[in-house]
Design an enzyme around this catalytic site. Structure first.
Site: not given
Ligand code: CMC
Length: 441
Positions: A281, A320, A376
């Protein structure tokens, strides 16, 4: 089917808005109303195999498809990269408004007129001081305590300084806590920073504006008056505007869930700070900087991307839950970077960030998963240019998000449909086991 119309929640509204469900276990058919593109999960409870059956529940870990409230604070269309506070596009607010005006908008629902803004600014400005005991409290932390941990603890501790804050049904008392929270957050954040630096805490300067005063509390040394650079002050104000609210994200849901127990708003906001602390987050901005430093050089980007694709780690600042398009805030921040770097000189990590973005936006792995830069990705570069240590990055997110948390909290308190948040579970453990004495195990 009646006239079709796209609803804001993404569903399609029709004249006869119902859903017909046939339970193949019993052959019975149920008609469930569809309202604003949603069905009520409790409507599923009528679907039973017999009278003693609890009824069907919906199972939605991580709330992937569950609306937890009705809200008129922030509108987000993740597919098209749209973000509006109270109906005003984020781009216009970032260009024309100030953070304090946006905070007013979030809390009150309307932009203030000149008199209202004046009064609001005055109220916030005259509540920036904290009780002296708060200072001693922060002094009790280790010299290297994470500022987010200090902020979390000190915001929670504020409830002990204002015990009547638990009278959440009293609009006047409630309003005073809102003012206090927005006003004191920069003071607590700056004290945490000065604590880490081993420098004396600086009291608020009420002649300065909200972001300028924050910079003064962070960086003032022996000079009689701290004069913030207007360009840096404006950049910080824009960052504050961009981070003010983001509808039902992890920390806002935490504030709402904890606040639904009718605890005081300081405790509820402390829960939000705790949620924001996490690397998935608000903690992501800190992780982005650490990642960029680790990559070290533009030439190392392809190797790093290959590692991400192999699942070794995540590309922080990308992806996201809701945005499946370029985060509109990231676009604005990228532009603000130019303004800041004009004053501070270019951050060499920018080159690595831009290379990462370029490669990722063309790479099938990221394209297929609709992973774009989020808020971010670039914010950390600005924070670093403002001489903030990485530990402060998430704190800089928490300061403005306070106005969003508190607006959402306020909305929840007045929402007749809300009750204490209490999800159900699907129990997967053992049942009816007889206790085994220790010597028989
Ligand atoms: N790098 C590489 N792969 C990713 C990333 C990433 N940053 N984000 C998602 N994926 C992949 C993930 O591995 C999955 O692939 P597969 O379908 O092959 O398993 C797919 O994309 C979907 O990801 P998810 O984890 O199911 O998506 P989510 O909606 O649960 O997660 C997230 C959203 C923001 C937690 C995630 O994108 C992430 O961890 N990003 C990096 C951390 C980040 O930048 N967070 C800040 C978010 S914006 C500000 C805030 O809200 O605080």
């Amino acid at each position: 089917m009646g006239t079709e119309e796209q609803t804001e929640t993404g569903g399609v509204a029709t004249a006869n808005d119902t859903l017909t469900i046939t339970d193949n276990r019993t052959g019975k058919t149920y008609e469930v109303p569809v309202e604003d593109g949603t069905i009520r999960a409790t409507a599923l409870r009528d679907i039973k195999v017999n009278e003693s059956d609890f009824g069907v529940m919906s199972y939605d870990p991580a709330f992937m498809n569950t609306a937890s409230c009705r809200s008129a604070v922030t509108y987000l269309d993740g597919e098209n990269g749209v973000l509006e506070y109270r109906g005003y596009p984020i781009e216009q607010l970032a260009e024309h408004s100030t953070y304090l005006e946006v905070a007013y908008l979030l809390v009150h629902g309307e932009l203030p007129n000149a008199k209202q803004l004046d009064e609001w600014t005055n109220k916030i400005t005259t509540h920036t001081f904290v009780h002296e005991n708060v200072k001693s409290f922060i002094q009790g932390f280790r010299y290297d305590a994470h500022p987010m941990g200090m902020l979390l603890a000190s915001v929670g501790a504020l409830s002990t300084f204002y015990p009547d804050a638990n009278q959440i049904k009293d609009p006047e008392i409630r309003y005073l806590q809102i003012i206090r929270l927005i006003a004191k957050m920069p003071t607590l954040a700056a004290f945490a920073y000065r604590h880490n630096m081993g420098q004396p805490y600086v009291y608020p300067d009420n002649d300065l504006r909200y972001p300028g005063n924050f910079l003064s509390m962070l960086f003032k040394m022996s000079e009689l008056k701290y004069e913030p650079d207007p360009r840096l002050e404006r950049a910080l104000d824009i960052l504050f505007i961009l981070h003010a609210d983001h509808e039902q994200n992890c920390s806002t849901s935490a504030v709402r869930a904890v606040g639904s127990s009718q605890v005081d708003p300081y405790s509820a906001v402390a829960a939000g700070i705790a949620a924001l602390y996490g690397p998935l987050h608000g903690g992501a901005n800190e992780q982005v900087l650490r990642m960029l430093r680790r990559i070290e050089r533009k030439e190392n980007v392809p190797d790093f991307i290959a590692g991400v694709k192999e699942g070794k780690e995540r590309l922080m600042g990308f992806g996201h839950r809701v945005y499946k398009n370029y985060d509109p805030r990231a676009k604005i921040i990228k532009k603000a970077c130019d303004d800041v770097f004009e004053v501070t000189g270019v951050n060499p990590l920018l080159e690595i960030a831009m290379e990462l973005e370029k490669i990722a936006l063309e790479d099938e792995y990221f394209v297929k998963r609709k992973l774009y830069p989020n808020v971010d990705f670039y914010s950390g570069l600005i924070y670093e240019a403002l001489h903030m240590p990485v530990g402060m990055f998430t704190v800089l997110f928490a300061i403005p998000r306070t106005s969003g948390w508190i607006s959402q909290w306020l909305e929840m308190i007045d929402d007749k449909e809300q009750k204490i948040a209490r999800p159900r579970q699907i129990y997967t453990g053992e049942r009816n086991r007889d206790y085994i004495p220790l010597d028989k195990r």
